[in-house]
Scaffold this active site. Structure first.
Site, PDB file in Angstrom:
ATOM      1  CD  GLU A   1      -1.788  -2.350   1.628  1.00  0.00           C
ATOM      2  OE1 GLU A   1      -0.592  -2.641   1.886  1.00  0.00           O
ATOM      3  OE2 GLU A   1      -2.730  -3.154   1.810  1.00  0.00           O
TER       4      GLU A   1
ATOM      5  CE  LYS B   1     -17.484  -6.497   3.737  1.00  0.00           C
ATOM      6  NZ  LYS B   1     -16.839  -7.785   4.039  1.00  0.00           N
TER       7      LYS B   1
ATOM      8  CG  MET C   1      22.273  11.434   3.489  1.00  0.00           C
ATOM      9  SD  MET C   1      23.454  12.596   2.778  1.00  0.00           S
ATOM     10  CE  MET C   1      22.525  13.240   1.395  1.00  0.00           C
TER      11      MET C   1
ATOM     12  CG  PHE D   1     -10.097  -9.309  11.483  1.00  0.00           C
ATOM     13  CD1 PHE D   1      -8.862  -9.739  11.953  1.00  0.00           C
ATOM     14  CD2 PHE D   1     -10.341  -9.350  10.117  1.00  0.00           C
ATOM     15  CE1 PHE D   1      -7.889 -10.209  11.081  1.00  0.00           C
ATOM     16  CE2 PHE D   1      -9.386  -9.818   9.240  1.00  0.00           C
ATOM     17  CZ  PHE D   1      -8.155 -10.254   9.715  1.00  0.00           C
ATOM     18  CD  GLN D   2      -7.708  -7.117   7.895  1.00  0.00           C
ATOM     19  OE1 GLN D   2      -8.601  -6.849   7.095  1.00  0.00           O
ATOM     20  NE2 GLN D   2      -6.578  -7.700   7.527  1.00  0.00           N
TER      21      GLN D   2
END
Ligand SMILES: Cc1ncc(C[n+]2csc(CCOP(=O)(O)OP(=O)(O)O)c2C)c(N)n1
Ligand SMILES: [Mg+2]
Lengths: 591, 190
Positions: A71, A183, A501, A133-134
């Protein structure tokens, strides 16, 4: 000074009447996106966005979905797309881990004022707050790094929210907007109307350029003996490069862009002093240090530019032009400010100046000839340089070669590190939106996905990702995305076997304590790219470089060019963090 | 210096936390905060007392005004205004001398008795910060059991003549800055 106080505000009457039940939330969302002109979405599915993916499948002839491999890549692609094209980029992710993976990109877009809309799935409304969940509090987590965000609780609000989100993302100082959709909201049915009538209760800062301020600014510029134009990302965002060039040329003003402003003024222009700041040119930093008038346009006096703020442009009066009032006076109190779109302000300034007496303009230009002598002297004294080598490829030389082979016309997306600074220093950009980099956040992993997004915006242009061996390994999985969708980016890995760097800072400021910067255990990038189905070549010797680069650039699909460069090369000049910008450190050995 | 900011924001879930979050994220401090409805139910008014030099306050106001749902930010401190806060205080005061003492103070401070038991008394005081604090100080030796205080609220003054109860109001010295009072209305008409 120039923005008038509001006379009226529209109330939050966003909900259209929910009359006959018809389309579902997901369909409303897609229609609204289409209305906003969206034809591409970068995304990754999951449970909370299944209804949206159903609808995307049905709408696949109107909107193309690009399946990313992480993502973070989706959001960086949306950013790359937006930065290259000026249009709003769109990413779609699921709830929980999908949303948290997207955060880096959202924060990056916030820091660099990039217009994107990120749609996140959320658990169903009735489960919110139950540690379902999630479930994560996406609106809460993203709040400090978005321009605005929404949790859509009512499907009837959805269309209006989408339109408002796009409006917010692209107007004023652009930025990321997050829309969190539970949802059951994407599944619910509601009526949808175009909602043209909605008047946003939100920021529409139309600036009224104050005549008096403009005239005062014009006079100060004409009077200045040692002026410098310090220009940044605001030039690019407002499409002000033409106006900037016209004004600078008209009055023969020296211009120094920030890292974000590169391309907003042609780097090779005789009025350009090169980049300003930590790895800016000697001339640019000295010019600001000696200047009596700083014309700051679309910049925010970032610490990577100013070094020690107290000693930044100590002799200069400051005219600050920016669209975001909060940028004005945040770090440096200006003597005069114009809260305005950079292009409009520069245009108005130029017009104001054109009303002035011709003799005054001539006098203004001639009185600065001493200043130009000084600037040219600094340029001769300390040009950007690097030492050559017969058996090692110099990273700066790689950029020079890239520039030569692409006639300076490629879109360059960079990752973060030494290679980023070399690209900024040694690739003279001609146009705005030609340089896409992670400036404010400095997010490694940006380069490859940003290039993919830019390539999607301009399928026919040459898009090159200049990345380090470290940053490449953060998002190299997106090669699969590039190959799958035939987005023929060219990836140039500046492979120095180090987190270069960081190693440089350790060398210079931490007594060479090379703690955890060794990347010598790495995959064979050529084999890796090959495994992804990309064309891949390696150059390890100076004499191979040109041919290998050429082969990679000329290949018509995705290509990866692994350039094994000098391991312990440093970026110069460097102004140590927080130091007076006069105290630049230069390369030690000659040439 | 201490400033009282009056912020008009859309009265929707989450908007207050945006403002509070902005203060903590940017290292601004909040001394008190109070929120309530305005005449128009769509908009709420949040009053925040904060500290900082002029530039910090300017930044705070501009950052607040930048929030999409904030309509207006005023630094009311820069012009004549009236400030009030309220405290509910439970004092341990048995019948007899202690209770008499509390009632005396209630009279002096124009406070109110709102509840009473055999051993305790609940008083309500309102006024500016100094008044409420002095009242609390005076009650302390008698024995305070518990205090609840509101944040401060403020409103613009109609006239300067109305001295009445407001002798103790601070910020008289700011009267002459009336002209330069700052408004950070975030939007301009289009
Ligand atoms: C996500 C992230 N983690 C850590 C850093 C700190 N950091 C800045 S530059 C750098 C080294 C980058 O190494 P590489 O990608 O090989 O580029 P090089 O400097 O060698 O050109 C690191 C670790 C960062 N900018 N971003
Ligand atoms: Mg490296």
């Amino acid at each position: 000074m120039s923005a008038r106080p509001a006379l009226s505000r529209y109330p939050d009457s966003l909900s259209p009447p929910c009359a006959q039940p018809s389309p579902r939330g997901a369909e409303i969302l897609i229609n609204a996106l289409v209305h906003e002109g969206v034809d591409s979405i970068f995304g990754y599915p999951g449970g909370a966005v299944l209804h949206i993916y159903d609808e995307l499948w049905r709408a696949r002839d109107r909107i193309t979905h690009y399946l990313v491999r992480h993502e973070q890549g989706a959001v960086h692609m949306a950013e790359g797309y937006a930065r290259a094209s000026g249009r709003v980029g769109v990413a779609l992710v699921t709830s929980g881990p999908g949303a948290t993976n997207a955060i880096t990109g959202i924060a990056n877009a916030y820091m660099d004022s990039t217009p994107i809309v990120v749609i996140t799935g959320q658990v169903p409304l009735r489960l919110i707050g139950t540690d379902a969940f999630q479930e994560v509090d996406t609106v809460g987590i993203t709040r400090p790094c978005v321009k605005h965000n929404y949790l859509v609780r009512d499907v009837c609000d959805l269309a209006a929210v989408v339109h408002e989100a796009f409006h917010l993302a692209r107007t004023g100082r652009p930025g990321p907007v997050v829309i969190d959709i539970p949802k059951d909201v994407s599944a619910a049915q509601a009526s949808y109307s175009r909602l043209d009538h909605i008047r946003f209760p939100i920021s529409e800062r139309i600036s009224y350029l104050d005549r008096r301020a403009l005239s005062c600014a014009a006079s100060q510029i004409l009077k200045a003996e040692r002026p410098v134009m310090y220009v940044g990302g605001g030039i690019v965002n407002s499409g002000a490069s033409e106006e900037l060039r016209a004004l600078a040329e008209h009055l023969q003003l020296p211009v120094t862009p920030t890292l974000m402003g590169l391309g907003g003024f042609p780097s090779a222009h005789s009025l350009s002093l090169g980049m300003l700041g930590m790895h800016g040119t000697y001339t640019a930093n000295m010019a600001v240090a000696e200047s009596d008038l700083l014309i700051a346009v679309g910049v925010r006096f970032d610490d990577r530019v100013t070094g020690k703020l107290a000693t930044f442009a100590p002799h200069a009066r400051v005219i600050h032009i920016d669209i975001d009032p909060a940028n004005v006076g945040k770090n440096r109190l200006p003597d005069l400010s114009l809260i305005a779109d950079a292009r409009q302000a520069l245009k108005a300034l130029r017009e104001e100046i054109s009303f002035r007496d011709y003799a005054e303009i001539v006098r203004s230009i001639t009185q600065r000839s001493k200043w130009w002598d000084q600037l040219r002297h600094w340029q001769r004294e300390q040009p950007l340089r690097f030492s050559g080598s017969r058996d090692r490829i110099k990273p700066q030389h790689v950029i020079r070669e890239l520039h030569r082979l692409t006639s300076g016309e490629a879109i360059i997306a960079s990752d973060v590190g030494q290679h980023q600074m070399w690209a900024a220093q040694f690739y003279p950009f001609k146009h705005e939106r030609q340089w896409i980099t992670s400036g404010g956040l400095g997010a490694m992993g940006f380069g490859v996905p940003a290039a993919i997004g830019a390539q999607l915006a301009f399928r026919d242009r040459l898009v090159i990702a200049v990345v380090g061996d470290g940053g490449f390994q953060m998002t190299n999985q997106e090669l699969a995305t590039a190959v799958q969708y035939e987005l023929p980016i060219k990836v140039v890995i500046m492979n120095n076997g180090y987190l270069g760097m960081v190693r440089q800072w350790q060398e210079m400021f931490h007594e060479r304590t090379y703690s955890e910067v060794d990347l010598s255990v790495a995959p064979d990038f050529v084999k890796l790219a090959d495994a992804y189905g990309a064309f891949a070549r390696r150059a390890s010797r100076p004499e191979e470089l040109t041919a290998v680069l050429q082969a990679g650039l000329e290949h018509d699909g995705v290509s990866v060019i692994d350039v094994v460069v000098e391991k312990e090369e440093n970026v110069f000049p460097i102004v140590p963090a927080g130091a007076n910008s006069r105290d630049m450190i230069f390369q030690s050995e000659g040439v | 210096m201490r400033h009282t900011l009056s912020i008009v924001v859309s009265d929707r879930p989450g908007e207050l936390s945006r403002i509070v979050g902005l203060f903590s994220a940017r290292g601004f401090n909040i001394e008190t905060i109070s929120a309530g409805a305005t005449l128009d139910p769509q908009w709420a008014r949040v009053t925040i007392v904060t500290r900082g030099d002029d530039r910090t306050i300017d930044q705070i106001c501009k950052q607040c005004a930048r929030l999409a749902r904030v309509r207006d930010v005023q630094d009311v401190t820069t012009r004549p205004h009236i400030e009030r806060e309220m405290a509910l205080i439970t004092v341990n005061a048995e019948a007899g001398l202690p209770r008499q003492e509390v009632l005396n103070l209630v009279g002096i401070f124009r406070a109110k008795v709102v509840d009473v038991s055999h051993s305790q008394i609940v008083v309500e005081a309102s006024g500016n910060k100094e008044k409420v604090e002095t009242f609390i100080e005076m009650l302390k030796p008698i024995g305070i059991h518990e205090i609840t205080r509101t944040g401060r609220i403020a409103i613009g003054r109609l006239s300067n003549l109305e001295a009445e109860e407001d002798e103790t109001d601070g910020n008289h010295e700011t009267n002459e800055t009336y002209e330069s009072h700052q408004s950070y209305s975030s939007r301009s008409p289009n």
